[in-house]
Design a protein around this motif. Structure first.
Motif, mmCIF file in Angstrom:
data_model
loop_
_atom_site.group_PDB
_atom_site.id
_atom_site.type_symbol
_atom_site.label_atom_id
_atom_site.label_comp_id
_atom_site.label_asym_id
_atom_site.label_seq_id
_atom_site.Cartn_x
_atom_site.Cartn_y
_atom_site.Cartn_z
ATOM 1 N N GLY A 1 0.813 -1.210 0.000
ATOM 2 C CA GLY A 1 0.000 0.000 0.000
ATOM 3 C C GLY A 1 0.845 1.257 0.000
ATOM 4 O O GLY A 1 0.558 2.214 -0.720
ATOM 5 N N PHE A 2 1.893 1.256 0.800
ATOM 6 C CA PHE A 2 2.784 2.418 0.851
ATOM 7 C C PHE A 2 3.421 2.674 -0.502
ATOM 8 O O PHE A 2 3.468 3.812 -0.975
ATOM 9 C CB PHE A 2 3.869 2.224 1.912
ATOM 10 N N ILE A 3 3.894 1.605 -1.128
ATOM 11 C CA ILE A 3 4.533 1.760 -2.444
ATOM 12 C C ILE A 3 3.513 2.250 -3.478
ATOM 13 O O ILE A 3 3.805 3.126 -4.287
ATOM 14 C CB ILE A 3 5.176 0.434 -2.883
ATOM 15 N N ALA A 4 2.302 1.695 -3.439
ATOM 16 C CA ALA A 4 1.282 2.083 -4.414
ATOM 17 C C ALA A 4 0.831 3.525 -4.219
ATOM 18 O O ALA A 4 0.628 4.256 -5.191
ATOM 19 C CB ALA A 4 0.084 1.147 -4.304
ATOM 20 N N ILE A 5 0.675 3.945 -2.976
ATOM 21 C CA ILE A 5 0.182 5.292 -2.709
ATOM 22 C C ILE A 5 1.265 6.345 -2.937
ATOM 23 O O ILE A 5 1.001 7.414 -3.480
ATOM 24 C CB ILE A 5 -0.379 5.389 -1.280
ATOM 25 N N SER A 6 2.495 6.030 -2.546
ATOM 26 C CA SER A 6 3.570 7.023 -2.665
ATOM 27 C C SER A 6 4.014 7.229 -4.110
ATOM 28 O O SER A 6 4.595 8.253 -4.430
ATOM 29 C CB SER A 6 4.768 6.606 -1.813
ATOM 30 N N GLY A 7 3.757 6.240 -4.966
ATOM 31 C CA GLY A 7 4.174 6.365 -6.362
ATOM 32 C C GLY A 7 5.631 6.033 -6.574
ATOM 33 O O GLY A 7 6.173 6.201 -7.656
ATOM 34 N N ARG A 8 6.280 5.527 -5.541
ATOM 35 C CA ARG A 8 7.684 5.148 -5.667
ATOM 36 C C ARG A 8 7.792 3.790 -6.338
ATOM 37 O O ARG A 8 6.849 3.035 -6.414
ATOM 38 C CB ARG A 8 8.344 5.080 -4.288
ATOM 39 N N SER A 9 8.985 3.497 -6.758
ATOM 40 C CA SER A 9 9.261 2.221 -7.410
ATOM 41 C C SER A 9 10.158 1.393 -6.500
ATOM 42 O O SER A 9 10.883 1.932 -5.665
ATOM 43 C CB SER A 9 9.962 2.467 -8.747
ATOM 44 N N CYS A 10 10.144 0.099 -6.676
ATOM 45 C CA CYS A 10 10.978 -0.795 -5.889
ATOM 46 C C CYS A 10 12.354 -0.992 -6.506
ATOM 47 O O CYS A 10 13.238 -1.541 -5.879
ATOM 48 C CB CYS A 10 10.307 -2.169 -5.754
ATOM 49 N N ARG A 11 12.513 -0.585 -7.737
ATOM 50 C CA ARG A 11 13.779 -0.846 -8.402
ATOM 51 C C ARG A 11 14.793 0.252 -8.104
ATOM 52 O O ARG A 11 14.451 1.396 -7.791
ATOM 53 C CB ARG A 11 13.601 -1.019 -9.890
ATOM 54 N N LEU A 12 16.050 -0.108 -8.216
ATOM 55 C CA LEU A 12 17.138 0.835 -7.984
ATOM 56 C C LEU A 12 17.277 1.767 -9.169
ATOM 57 O O LEU A 12 17.044 1.380 -10.312
ATOM 58 C CB LEU A 12 18.448 0.086 -7.760
ATOM 59 N N LYS A 13 17.685 2.988 -8.877
ATOM 60 C CA LYS A 13 17.941 3.929 -9.961
ATOM 61 C C LYS A 13 19.277 3.600 -10.607
ATOM 62 O O LYS A 13 20.244 3.236 -9.940
ATOM 63 C CB LYS A 13 17.979 5.353 -9.418
ATOM 64 N N ALA A 14 19.315 3.728 -11.909
ATOM 65 C CA ALA A 14 20.563 3.461 -12.628
ATOM 66 C C ALA A 14 21.541 4.608 -12.373
ATOM 67 O O ALA A 14 21.185 5.775 -12.423
ATOM 68 C CB ALA A 14 20.283 3.328 -14.112
ATOM 69 N N SER A 15 22.754 4.221 -12.060
ATOM 70 C CA SER A 15 23.767 5.255 -11.836
ATOM 71 C C SER A 15 24.413 5.626 -13.163
ATOM 72 O O SER A 15 24.638 4.785 -14.029
ATOM 73 C CB SER A 15 24.830 4.755 -10.850
#
Length: 57
Positions: free
Chosen positions: A42-56
């Motif tokens: 729920g937190f991930i869905a509501i916040s709009g964040r992603s679970c994947r790492l950002k590419a450096s």
């Protein structure tokens, strides 16, 4: 859909899982696992964040 409505839907889902477990409609171990996992989802869905790492770069 506003974040408040989304949070209320997730809260209702968690309460429904607890009620279904209480009346033995779903297994208690499954309900326990869902009640651990659902808040994180729920937190991930509501916040709009992603679970994947950002590419450096």
């Amino acid at each position: 859909m506003s974040k408040i409505i989304q949070a209320l839907i997730w809260a209702f889902l968690m309460l429904a899982m607890a009620a279904l477990s209480r009346f033995d409609w779903i297994d208690r171990d499954m309900a326990r696992t869902l009640l651990i996992v659902l808040p994180a989802l729920g937190f991930i869905a509501i916040s709009g964040r992603s679970c994947r790492l950002k590419a450096s770069s």
